[in-house]
Design a protein around this motif. Structure first.
Motif, PDB file in Angstrom:
ATOM      1  N   ASP A  13       0.870  -1.189   0.000  1.00 35.22           N
ATOM      2  CA  ASP A  13       0.000   0.000   0.000  1.00 35.22           C
ATOM      3  C   ASP A  13       0.896   1.225   0.000  1.00 35.22           C
ATOM      4  O   ASP A  13       1.917   1.267   0.707  1.00 35.22           O
ATOM      5  CB  ASP A  13      -0.895  -0.006   1.245  1.00 35.22           C
ATOM      6  CG  ASP A  13      -2.091   0.927   1.078  1.00 35.22           C
ATOM      7  OD1 ASP A  13      -1.900   2.047   0.571  1.00 35.22           O
ATOM      8  OD2 ASP A  13      -3.211   0.534   1.477  1.00 35.22           O
ATOM      9  N   ASP A  14       0.549   2.233  -0.798  1.00 32.64           N
ATOM     10  CA  ASP A  14       1.367   3.442  -0.861  1.00 32.64           C
ATOM     11  C   ASP A  14       1.100   4.383   0.314  1.00 32.64           C
ATOM     12  O   ASP A  14       1.830   5.347   0.507  1.00 32.64           O
ATOM     13  CB  ASP A  14       1.121   4.178  -2.179  1.00 32.64           C
ATOM     14  CG  ASP A  14      -0.340   4.597  -2.339  1.00 32.64           C
ATOM     15  OD1 ASP A  14      -1.211   3.722  -2.192  1.00 32.64           O
ATOM     16  OD2 ASP A  14      -0.604   5.781  -2.611  1.00 32.64           O
ATOM     17  N   GLU A  15       0.058   4.113   1.104  1.00 29.08           N
ATOM     18  CA  GLU A  15      -0.230   4.934   2.277  1.00 29.08           C
ATOM     19  C   GLU A  15       0.428   4.303   3.508  1.00 29.08           C
ATOM     20  O   GLU A  15       0.078   3.193   3.904  1.00 29.08           O
ATOM     21  CB  GLU A  15      -1.735   5.060   2.494  1.00 29.08           C
ATOM     22  CG  GLU A  15      -2.441   5.808   1.359  1.00 29.08           C
ATOM     23  CD  GLU A  15      -3.928   5.976   1.658  1.00 29.08           C
ATOM     24  OE1 GLU A  15      -4.350   5.670   2.787  1.00 29.08           O
ATOM     25  OE2 GLU A  15      -4.656   6.433   0.759  1.00 29.08           O
ATOM     26  N   SER A  36       5.715  -0.306  -0.109  1.00 31.05           N
ATOM     27  CA  SER A  36       4.908   0.854  -0.492  1.00 31.05           C
ATOM     28  C   SER A  36       4.640   0.923  -1.992  1.00 31.05           C
ATOM     29  O   SER A  36       3.895   1.785  -2.437  1.00 31.05           O
ATOM     30  CB  SER A  36       5.602   2.137  -0.027  1.00 31.05           C
ATOM     31  OG  SER A  36       6.901   2.240  -0.597  1.00 31.05           O
ATOM     32  N   ASP A  37       5.255   0.038  -2.782  1.00 35.19           N
ATOM     33  CA  ASP A  37       4.964   0.002  -4.216  1.00 35.19           C
ATOM     34  C   ASP A  37       5.282  -1.391  -4.762  1.00 35.19           C
ATOM     35  O   ASP A  37       5.833  -2.251  -4.046  1.00 35.19           O
ATOM     36  CB  ASP A  37       5.754   1.076  -4.977  1.00 35.19           C
ATOM     37  CG  ASP A  37       7.265   0.967  -4.788  1.00 35.19           C
ATOM     38  OD1 ASP A  37       7.774  -0.174  -4.796  1.00 35.19           O
ATOM     39  OD2 ASP A  37       7.918   2.008  -4.630  1.00 35.19           O
ATOM     40  N   MET A  59      -2.729   2.472  -6.658  1.00 33.35           N
ATOM     41  CA  MET A  59      -1.404   2.913  -6.235  1.00 33.35           C
ATOM     42  C   MET A  59      -0.724   3.628  -7.395  1.00 33.35           C
ATOM     43  O   MET A  59      -1.054   3.377  -8.564  1.00 33.35           O
ATOM     44  CB  MET A  59      -0.545   1.709  -5.808  1.00 33.35           C
ATOM     45  CG  MET A  59      -1.096   0.911  -4.654  1.00 33.35           C
ATOM     46  SD  MET A  59       0.072  -0.384  -4.119  1.00 33.35           S
ATOM     47  CE  MET A  59       0.201  -1.383  -5.619  1.00 33.35           C
TER      48      MET A  59
END
Length: 484
Positions: A13-15, A36-37, A59
């Motif tokens: 998750d990018d958050e 995150s990616d 994302m």
């Protein structure tokens, strides 16, 4: 004792805050990797054996479906799940077809539900590995393979015999099992009603494996909270190119179940428009795949289940009466676990035996006090909640007996059934203030003593009482270690 290695899951998750929340939730049972990616996630997958991936859909760069499609090519056995705050049916269908998504989880999610889903995903990974080993063994000789398959069928049919449904000899289920035994050989549609977790799918399987269709497929579809287009694709199938994301032909579950049984779980959740489509299939006994004109004959037995009152739904105009009568040629109503108190010790022993094998952790069983406490609780989650409670107790146990202090607080603090009148007093139905306070005081004393394993010094210290004062109250209320 052999310690089992915890499954490894990967959250993408990018958050950052979302990743931290996922990690805190899953860290109780899993080794959690975070990325995150997609690039970071790919690097982690190359270094670790990952059982399941939980990936956000939207994302920067690659979407969740695009990333999981690549994962599917390199690590096809890894369970793939999408997490998203959006419910676009095209995204869902593309994920199912291209990335082989096991489940589409919508935000906001509940921690307990997420843990349950991830347990199932990791279990699927383990079963796939076991299946590969079994397949290699079965390829040794065709005779051995046929023998193994036949033995599996026999074990499966034996496991779902109505006599094998665990219950007390005086269980309220006895009459229901006798009724199911009478109807199972006949091709009548059956509607199974009852609260969630009561065992509706277990009865559906028992009906199938005690029928003349036992050698044919038994397929299951949960109809709850699924968009009409996706549900139609799952049940009826679709032709390549019939909608965005339909990259290949798909055979629906009705066709897959041909000659056998299809179990439509949570049938009360389907939309009015889909009720019309389903009714047509049941009436004509044929399906048409999405994007096709050709109709295909099917021969299936229909078993459906719901936790709703479908008769009330019909009266309210939310469920078609003609569809209801198609589904409910025979109705079996499963009682909640709180209506089957005599079954609780039997089921608890059964779940404990299975958990001891799974966790390789033998114990002698439950103390009498534990079984008494379990029998007082109402079990709103029914059989499923009882199974989870038993597994939790076994994991936490440090002695050869599962004592009452291992129970969850909600179970331990349940009011004894013989105190029903006192509970009604607390609810304000009748009784003086003094009577209500005494009833509440009795329950607090009982719960505290059980939690401290009847250590009166610890209990009196927590309650702010002297030992003499505590002893006086125990004598007043008739509370002792044999009380239940």
């Amino acid at each position: 004792m052999q310690l089992l290695k915890r499954p490894t899951v990967l959250c993408v998750d990018d958050e950052i805050r979302s990743l931290e929340t996922l990690e805190r939730t899953l860290d109780e049972e899993f080794d959690v990797l975070t990325a995150s990616d997609a690039d970071q996630a790919m690097a982690l997958l190359a270094q670790h054996e990952v059982q399941a991936i939980l990936c956000d859909q939207r994302m920067p760069g690659k979407t969740g479906v695009e990333f999981l499609t690549e994962v599917r090519q390199k690590w096809p056995q890894t369970a793939r799940l999408i997490l998203s705050g959006y419910t676009d049916s095209e995204d869902i269908i593309r994920g199912l077809n291209e990335a082989g998504i096991l489940q589409y989880i919508t935000k906001p999610w509940h921690p307990d539900n997420l843990l349950l889903i991830m347990r199932g995903a990791c279990r699927l990974f383990a079963l796939q590995n076991e299946n590969e080993l079994l397949a290699m063994e079965m390829r040794l000789t065709s005779d051995q393979a046929e023998k193994n398959i036949e033995q599996k069928k026999q074990r499966l049919q034996q496991a779902f015999q109505l006599d094998e449904i665990r219950r007390h000899k005086q269980s309220p289920l006895n009459q229901l099992c006798a009724q199911a035994a009478k109807i199972s050989p006949y091709d009548v549609s059956v509607l199974i009603t009852g609260p969630s977790g009561a065992g509706k799918e277990l009865f559906a399987r028992a009906l199938h494996y005690n029928s003349l269709r036992a050698e044919r497929p038994f397929v299951v579809e949960n109809c709850g909270a699924m968009p009409d287009e996706l549900l139609a694709s799952e049940l009826f199938g679709h032709k390549k190119g019939s909608f965005t994301g339909a990259i290949m032909d798909h055979i629906g579950l009705f066709e897959q179940a041909d000659g056998g049984t299809i179990f439509l779980d949570e049938i009360g959740e389907i939309s009015p428009s889909f009720q019309v489509k389903l009714l047509r299939v049941l009436q004509e006994r044929e399906v048409r795949r999405l994007g096709e004109h050709q109709r295909r004959k099917i021969d299936v037995r229909i078993i459906a289940s719901t936790n709703r009152d479908l008769e009330e739904e019909v009266r309210a105009g939310r469920f078609r009466q003609d569809l209801y009568f198609r589904l409910a040629e025979v109705t079996l109503e499963l009682p909640a676990l709180e209506k089957r108190v005599v079954d609780i010790p039997v089921l608890a022993d059964c779940f404990l035996a299975k958990a001891m094998v799974e966790f390789d952790k033998p114990v002698k069983g439950f103390t009498e006090e534990t079984l008494n406490c379990m029998s007082q609780y109402c079990w709103p989650g029914n059989v499923r909640e009882l199974q989870n409670e038993v597994r939790r107790m076994l994991v936490l146990s440090e002695s050869e007996w599962l004592s009452a202090d291992l129970l969850s607080p909600r179970v331990l603090r349940a009011a004894p059934r013989e105190e029903t009148q006192e509970t009604e007093v607390l609810a304000g139905l009748d009784g003086s203030l003094k009577e209500r306070i005494e009833s509440l005081e009795k329950r607090i004393l009982r719960e505290t003593l059980i939690r401290h394993r009847w250590n009166k010094s610890q209990a009196s210290r927590e309650l702010g009482l002297s030992r003499v004062g505590l002893r006086s109250k125990l004598e007043r209320y008739g509370l002792n270690k044999d009380f239940h």
